[in-house]
Scaffold this motif. Sequence first.
Motif, PDB file in Angstrom:
ATOM      1  N   PRO A  92      14.960   8.381 -24.676  1.00  0.00           N
ATOM      2  CA  PRO A  92      16.118   7.721 -24.077  1.00  0.00           C
ATOM      3  C   PRO A  92      15.794   7.264 -22.655  1.00  0.00           C
ATOM      4  CG  PRO A  92      16.780   9.743 -25.183  1.00  0.00           C
ATOM      5  CD  PRO A  92      15.282   9.727 -25.191  1.00  0.00           C
ATOM      6  N   PRO A  93      16.153   6.047 -22.295  1.00  0.00           N
ATOM      7  CA  PRO A  93      15.742   5.516 -20.981  1.00  0.00           C
ATOM      8  C   PRO A  93      16.232   6.347 -19.806  1.00  0.00           C
ATOM      9  CG  PRO A  93      17.363   4.087 -22.039  1.00  0.00           C
ATOM     10  CD  PRO A  93      16.916   5.071 -23.059  1.00  0.00           C
ATOM     11  N   GLN A  94      17.394   6.995 -19.954  1.00  0.00           N
ATOM     12  CA  GLN A  94      17.906   7.798 -18.845  1.00  0.00           C
ATOM     13  C   GLN A  94      17.151   9.112 -18.680  1.00  0.00           C
ATOM     14  OE1 GLN A  94      19.524   7.042 -21.590  1.00  0.00           O
ATOM     15  NE2 GLN A  94      20.574   8.797 -22.482  1.00  0.00           N
ATOM     16  N   GLN A  95      16.274   9.437 -19.632  1.00  0.00           N
ATOM     17  CA  GLN A  95      15.495  10.673 -19.549  1.00  0.00           C
ATOM     18  C   GLN A  95      14.037  10.410 -19.194  1.00  0.00           C
ATOM     19  OE1 GLN A  95      18.130  12.541 -23.210  1.00  0.00           O
ATOM     20  NE2 GLN A  95      15.956  12.947 -23.167  1.00  0.00           N
ATOM     21  N   LEU A  96      13.701   9.171 -18.863  1.00  0.00           N
ATOM     22  CA  LEU A  96      12.335   8.784 -18.517  1.00  0.00           C
ATOM     23  C   LEU A  96      12.244   8.551 -17.017  1.00  0.00           C
ATOM     24  CD1 LEU A  96       9.664   8.127 -20.051  1.00  0.00           C
ATOM     25  CD2 LEU A  96      10.353   5.736 -19.967  1.00  0.00           C
ATOM     26  N   LEU A  97      11.251   9.172 -16.382  1.00  0.00           N
ATOM     27  CA  LEU A  97      11.121   9.085 -14.927  1.00  0.00           C
ATOM     28  C   LEU A  97       9.665   8.857 -14.551  1.00  0.00           C
ATOM     29  CD1 LEU A  97      12.627   9.420 -12.196  1.00  0.00           C
ATOM     30  CD2 LEU A  97      11.943  11.804 -12.236  1.00  0.00           C
ATOM     31  N   ILE A  98       9.429   7.890 -13.667  1.00  0.00           N
ATOM     32  CA  ILE A  98       8.089   7.622 -13.148  1.00  0.00           C
ATOM     33  C   ILE A  98       8.007   8.176 -11.733  1.00  0.00           C
ATOM     34  CG2 ILE A  98       6.440   5.841 -12.456  1.00  0.00           C
ATOM     35  CD1 ILE A  98       7.417   4.117 -14.710  1.00  0.00           C
ATOM     36  N   VAL A  99       7.049   9.077 -11.506  1.00  0.00           N
ATOM     37  CA  VAL A  99       6.831   9.661 -10.186  1.00  0.00           C
ATOM     38  C   VAL A  99       5.844   8.769  -9.448  1.00  0.00           C
ATOM     39  CG1 VAL A  99       6.141  11.698  -8.901  1.00  0.00           C
ATOM     40  CG2 VAL A  99       7.222  11.946 -11.141  1.00  0.00           C
ATOM     41  N   ALA A 100       6.261   8.259  -8.297  1.00  0.00           N
ATOM     42  CA  ALA A 100       5.433   7.330  -7.522  1.00  0.00           C
ATOM     43  C   ALA A 100       4.865   8.016  -6.292  1.00  0.00           C
ATOM     44  CB  ALA A 100       6.254   6.109  -7.112  1.00  0.00           C
ATOM     45  N   ALA A 101       3.808   7.423  -5.738  1.00  0.00           N
ATOM     46  CA  ALA A 101       3.219   7.943  -4.504  1.00  0.00           C
ATOM     47  C   ALA A 101       4.208   7.744  -3.358  1.00  0.00           C
ATOM     48  CB  ALA A 101       1.907   7.215  -4.211  1.00  0.00           C
ATOM     49  N   PRO A 102       4.601   8.805  -2.664  1.00  0.00           N
ATOM     50  CA  PRO A 102       5.581   8.658  -1.575  1.00  0.00           C
ATOM     51  C   PRO A 102       5.020   7.952  -0.346  1.00  0.00           C
ATOM     52  CG  PRO A 102       4.796  10.907  -1.699  1.00  0.00           C
ATOM     53  CD  PRO A 102       4.201  10.205  -2.869  1.00  0.00           C
ATOM     54  N   ALA A 103       3.696   7.909  -0.226  1.00  0.00           N
ATOM     55  CA  ALA A 103       3.055   7.240   0.911  1.00  0.00           C
ATOM     56  C   ALA A 103       1.699   6.729   0.466  1.00  0.00           C
ATOM     57  CB  ALA A 103       2.908   8.195   2.092  1.00  0.00           C
ATOM     58  N   ALA A 104       1.183   5.750   1.193  1.00  0.00           N
ATOM     59  CA  ALA A 104      -0.152   5.237   0.890  1.00  0.00           C
ATOM     60  C   ALA A 104      -1.194   6.294   1.244  1.00  0.00           C
ATOM     61  CB  ALA A 104      -0.405   3.956   1.672  1.00  0.00           C
ATOM     62  N   GLY A 105      -2.234   6.372   0.409  1.00  0.00           N
ATOM     63  CA  GLY A 105      -3.269   7.357   0.694  1.00  0.00           C
ATOM     64  C   GLY A 105      -4.265   7.487  -0.443  1.00  0.00           C
ATOM     65  N   LEU A 106      -5.063   8.545  -0.373  1.00  0.00           N
ATOM     66  CA  LEU A 106      -6.107   8.824  -1.350  1.00  0.00           C
ATOM     67  C   LEU A 106      -5.637   9.932  -2.281  1.00  0.00           C
ATOM     68  CD1 LEU A 106      -9.156   8.456  -2.222  1.00  0.00           C
ATOM     69  CD2 LEU A 106      -9.632  10.385  -0.692  1.00  0.00           C
ATOM     70  N   VAL A 107      -5.754   9.684  -3.606  1.00  0.00           N
ATOM     71  CA  VAL A 107      -5.384  10.706  -4.584  1.00  0.00           C
ATOM     72  C   VAL A 107      -6.476  11.784  -4.588  1.00  0.00           C
ATOM     73  CG1 VAL A 107      -4.854  11.188  -6.998  1.00  0.00           C
ATOM     74  CG2 VAL A 107      -4.177   8.999  -5.990  1.00  0.00           C
ATOM     75  N   GLU A 108      -6.116  12.965  -4.049  1.00  0.00           N
ATOM     76  CA  GLU A 108      -7.083  14.073  -4.021  1.00  0.00           C
ATOM     77  C   GLU A 108      -7.226  14.717  -5.387  1.00  0.00           C
ATOM     78  OE1 GLU A 108      -7.853  16.509  -0.012  1.00  0.00           O
ATOM     79  OE2 GLU A 108      -5.819  16.715  -0.799  1.00  0.00           O
ATOM     80  N   THR A 109      -6.103  15.100  -5.970  1.00  0.00           N
ATOM     81  CA  THR A 109      -6.126  15.770  -7.278  1.00  0.00           C
ATOM     82  C   THR A 109      -4.889  15.384  -8.071  1.00  0.00           C
ATOM     83  OG1 THR A 109      -5.041  17.707  -6.318  1.00  0.00           O
ATOM     84  CG2 THR A 109      -7.446  17.791  -6.532  1.00  0.00           C
ATOM     85  N   LEU A 110      -5.049  15.341  -9.380  1.00  0.00           N
ATOM     86  CA  LEU A 110      -3.921  15.255 -10.312  1.00  0.00           C
ATOM     87  C   LEU A 110      -3.873  16.602 -11.032  1.00  0.00           C
ATOM     88  CD1 LEU A 110      -4.333  11.643 -11.764  1.00  0.00           C
ATOM     89  CD2 LEU A 110      -2.587  12.457 -10.187  1.00  0.00           C
ATOM     90  N   LEU A 111      -2.800  17.324 -10.844  1.00  0.00           N
ATOM     91  CA  LEU A 111      -2.736  18.726 -11.258  1.00  0.00           C
ATOM     92  C   LEU A 111      -2.173  18.934 -12.659  1.00  0.00           C
ATOM     93  CD1 LEU A 111      -1.387  20.126  -7.872  1.00  0.00           C
ATOM     94  CD2 LEU A 111      -3.761  20.018  -8.656  1.00  0.00           C
ATOM     95  N   VAL A 112      -1.788  17.867 -13.341  1.00  0.00           N
ATOM     96  CA  VAL A 112      -1.207  18.006 -14.678  1.00  0.00           C
ATOM     97  C   VAL A 112      -1.928  17.077 -15.645  1.00  0.00           C
ATOM     98  CG1 VAL A 112       1.081  18.755 -13.902  1.00  0.00           C
ATOM     99  CG2 VAL A 112       0.572  16.310 -14.087  1.00  0.00           C
ATOM    100  N   ALA A 113      -1.874  17.440 -16.932  1.00  0.00           N
ATOM    101  CA  ALA A 113      -2.499  16.639 -17.979  1.00  0.00           C
ATOM    102  C   ALA A 113      -1.419  16.030 -18.861  1.00  0.00           C
ATOM    103  CB  ALA A 113      -3.440  17.503 -18.820  1.00  0.00           C
ATOM    104  N   ILE A 114      -1.816  15.036 -19.632  1.00  0.00           N
ATOM    105  CA  ILE A 114      -0.884  14.396 -20.564  1.00  0.00           C
ATOM    106  C   ILE A 114      -0.412  15.422 -21.591  1.00  0.00           C
ATOM    107  CG2 ILE A 114      -0.672  12.611 -22.347  1.00  0.00           C
ATOM    108  CD1 ILE A 114      -2.605  10.909 -20.773  1.00  0.00           C
ATOM    109  N   ASP A 115       0.875  15.367 -21.935  1.00  0.00           N
ATOM    110  CA  ASP A 115       1.548  16.268 -22.889  1.00  0.00           C
ATOM    111  C   ASP A 115       1.783  17.662 -22.317  1.00  0.00           C
ATOM    112  OD1 ASP A 115       1.720  14.308 -24.843  1.00  0.00           O
ATOM    113  OD2 ASP A 115      -0.183  14.864 -25.766  1.00  0.00           O
TER     114      ASP A 115
END
Length: 396
Positions: A92-115
């Motif tokens: 459902p579209p109201q249950q889908l959320l995209i988390v965006a970068a709050p500021a410009a910068g370098l992605v150090e780590t992504l701490l979660v995996a798909i699923d």
Amino acid sequence: MTCKAKVMINHMRPALAPIFGLLALSGLSILGGLLTFSAAEVQAAPAENQNLEPILVKISEDQMRVAGVETQPVEKESGMGELVVPGVVAVPPQQLLIVAAPAAGLVETLLVAIDEDVKQGAPIATLKSSELIEAQRAFLHAVSEANLAAEKLRRDEQLFKEHIIAERRLIVTRAEATQARSALDERRQILSLAGMTDKEIETLQRERKLASSLVVRAPVTGTVLQRHGTTGERVQASAPLITIARLDPIWVNLQVPLGRAAGLDNVDRVHLPLAGIDGRLIRIGRTVDAATQSVTAVAEFRTGSSPLRPGQAVQAILRLKGGDASQWRVSADALVNFKNHNWVFVRSPEGFVATPVTLLSETPQSASVQGALKAGERVATRGLLTLLAELAEAER
């Protein structure tokens, strides 16, 4: 046309009837007026706006035998009918959320995996950001300005009480203090938008120690559907990093053929055999897909521990309310489409009566219809092309 030619055409009509039927199903017209079944008729007004009446189709026993016409009896139907349709699991579209970068910068780590399931407030990524350092510096400057303005206000209030300064000076000092507090609140909100928690902001204000790393946290509890960024990538502010969704409840987008959409108003519940769960129909589409000529209906399910995944193709069974006195079960092969409506050919002493019906539901073996039928009547299930050709001729 000579009399002899007319006799020859009438003699050849039974043999040519199957060919006429094929052309009728294809929406073609035969020159000379022998048969007309054009695309304009397919695009005619909805059947409920047409005053459709049964049409007598005269055909002899010999013609029926040559065309291979067969019949089956009509059965009165009660209880619930079924309509089996394909569908695709969707969030459902109201249950889908995209988390965006709050500021410009370098992605150090992504701490979660798909699923992976995440809790609200759990860290999902870390960024190194020079913008964050600048925002913290501006915040600390605003803290100093607000403290200075507050101290100045306190002093001027004391001087005013002692009648040392004029009231005008006190009014100006109060305005400066209010403006400094507003600037501090603005800088605090910027840090919150950058992903810092209230506790982290208080620590920064107390210890005045700048941090170059920023922790991005999950705004809701859900499941990670997609990772947009990669470790080591430089991203701009508001660039998507992670897609999170709540998967309970979940939707299934059902593709219902246009000819069967009339029965959707009678759907009592929707069953998914694969997951073994029941749901409810929450929306019936008002548009038709041009490629598939189907209507999209949306069913909602409470999944619990059922293995439903977004994008998964499923088969759904629509349970329809029955019990209407004019509801009948016929063979699925008995239905034909003519003038943008469903018809069945009912056996009569003179041949067949083409009777308009409303299709409620259909399975590969049988169909539930409403129309002017009677128990025990027989409807044609084979040789329908010949009957269609005769019906088109009778309509001329």
